[in-house]
Design a protein around this motif. Structure first.
Motif, PDB file in Angstrom:
ATOM      1  N   ASN A 117      41.672 -14.584 -18.821  1.00 23.65           N
ATOM      2  CA  ASN A 117      42.004 -15.505 -19.745  1.00 23.65           C
ATOM      3  C   ASN A 117      42.044 -16.919 -19.414  1.00 23.65           C
ATOM      4  O   ASN A 117      43.075 -17.430 -19.673  1.00 23.65           O
ATOM      5  N   SER A 119      39.551 -10.286 -19.441  1.00 22.10           N
ATOM      6  CA  SER A 119      39.790 -11.374 -20.272  1.00 22.10           C
ATOM      7  C   SER A 119      39.387 -10.987 -21.658  1.00 22.10           C
ATOM      8  O   SER A 119      38.407 -10.199 -22.134  1.00 22.10           O
ATOM      9  N   ASP A 163      39.379 -13.731 -24.206  1.00 24.54           N
ATOM     10  CA  ASP A 163      39.131 -14.952 -24.614  1.00 24.54           C
ATOM     11  C   ASP A 163      37.708 -15.548 -24.438  1.00 24.54           C
ATOM     12  O   ASP A 163      37.573 -16.765 -24.482  1.00 24.54           O
ATOM     13  N   SER A 167      36.187 -15.463 -21.430  1.00 24.87           N
ATOM     14  CA  SER A 167      35.874 -16.091 -20.096  1.00 24.87           C
ATOM     15  C   SER A 167      34.672 -15.962 -19.483  1.00 24.87           C
ATOM     16  O   SER A 167      34.073 -16.704 -18.871  1.00 24.87           O
TER      17      SER A 167
END
Length: 233
Positions: free
Chosen positions: A17, A42, A44, A46
């Protein structure tokens, strides 16, 4: 002596993240070096961001800093491999200074000694934990290190030969301990420590710091102490 070949370096970037930091970090990778972003689960985006910025992306589903680092090491193909945090607290553009120590034969393991750029960059509890571990490493190996930071460089085959087994927070320390036991020369180079993007998964809290210290103390307990010896100043 000549500089290392531009194509002879891979940079392993363990990632969990770090969407906010990745563009800056990847833009700072030296030209012609390969960035290997190891996505450690992750949520998000990434991995997509890393790929869009030209990085080689590999996935390690087992959570743990050591798991991500070792997967990156195994994915690397260059003679010299660097490690660097992926949170913008360390500038990968400074890695050539560490690589130079290895490439020119002045050290088998080059470490970046973190020097905070301002108040609050390195929380007190993280500094205390790092200081305690540095003293334990000196007692265990004889190496007079002032930091156990994540920025480092060494030759890939030699690192694999150390037989590192920790897959949690103890991985960086195990690398140093096993390197010392193998008689490696270890050198430190000062590097600025910058405010990270987002909150640290390890040193951002007392709990995270304590867990990291526990992981690293377990590594130190694996083998008995060895006779005192000093690292190269």
């Amino acid at each position: 002596m000549p500089e290392p070949s531009p194509a002879a370096v891979d940079v392993v970037l363990p990632c969990l993240n770090e969407a906010a930091a990745l563009p800056w970090v990847l833009a700072r990778i030296p030209p012609h070096w390969r960035a290997i972003v190891v996505d450690n689960g992750s949520s998000d985006g990434s991995a997509d961001i890393a790929g869009a910025h030209g990085a080689t992306v590999v996935h390690e589903p087992r959570r743990g800093f050591g798991a991500a680092c070792h997967t990156g090491l195994r994915a690397a193909t260059a003679d010299i491999v660097c490690f660097c945090d992926c949170d913008a607290s360390l500038d990968p553009g400074l890695l050539p200074a560490l690589v130079r120590e290895v490439a020119l034969g002045r050290a088998e393991l080059a470490l970046g000694r973190r020097r905070p750029t301002g108040p609050g960059v390195w929380p007190v509890h993280a500094r205390v934990g790092n200081l305690a571990l540095s003293r334990m490493v000196r007692s265990r190996t004889g190496l007079r290190l002032r930091d156990l930071g994540p920025m480092r460089a060494a030759r890939r085959e030699a690192l694999l030969g150390l037989g590192l087994t920790d897959r949690r927070s103890g991985y960086p320390l195990e690398m140093v301990v096993r390197a010392a036991d193998a008689g490696w020369r270890v050198r430190e180079t000062d590097v600025p420590y910058l405010p990270r993007a987002g909150r640290s998964k390890v040193t951002g809290t007392w709990r995270g710091t304590w867990q990291a210290v526990r992981d690293m103390r377990a590594v130190l307990a694996l083998q008995p102490p060895v006779p005192d010896r000093r690292n190269v100043p």
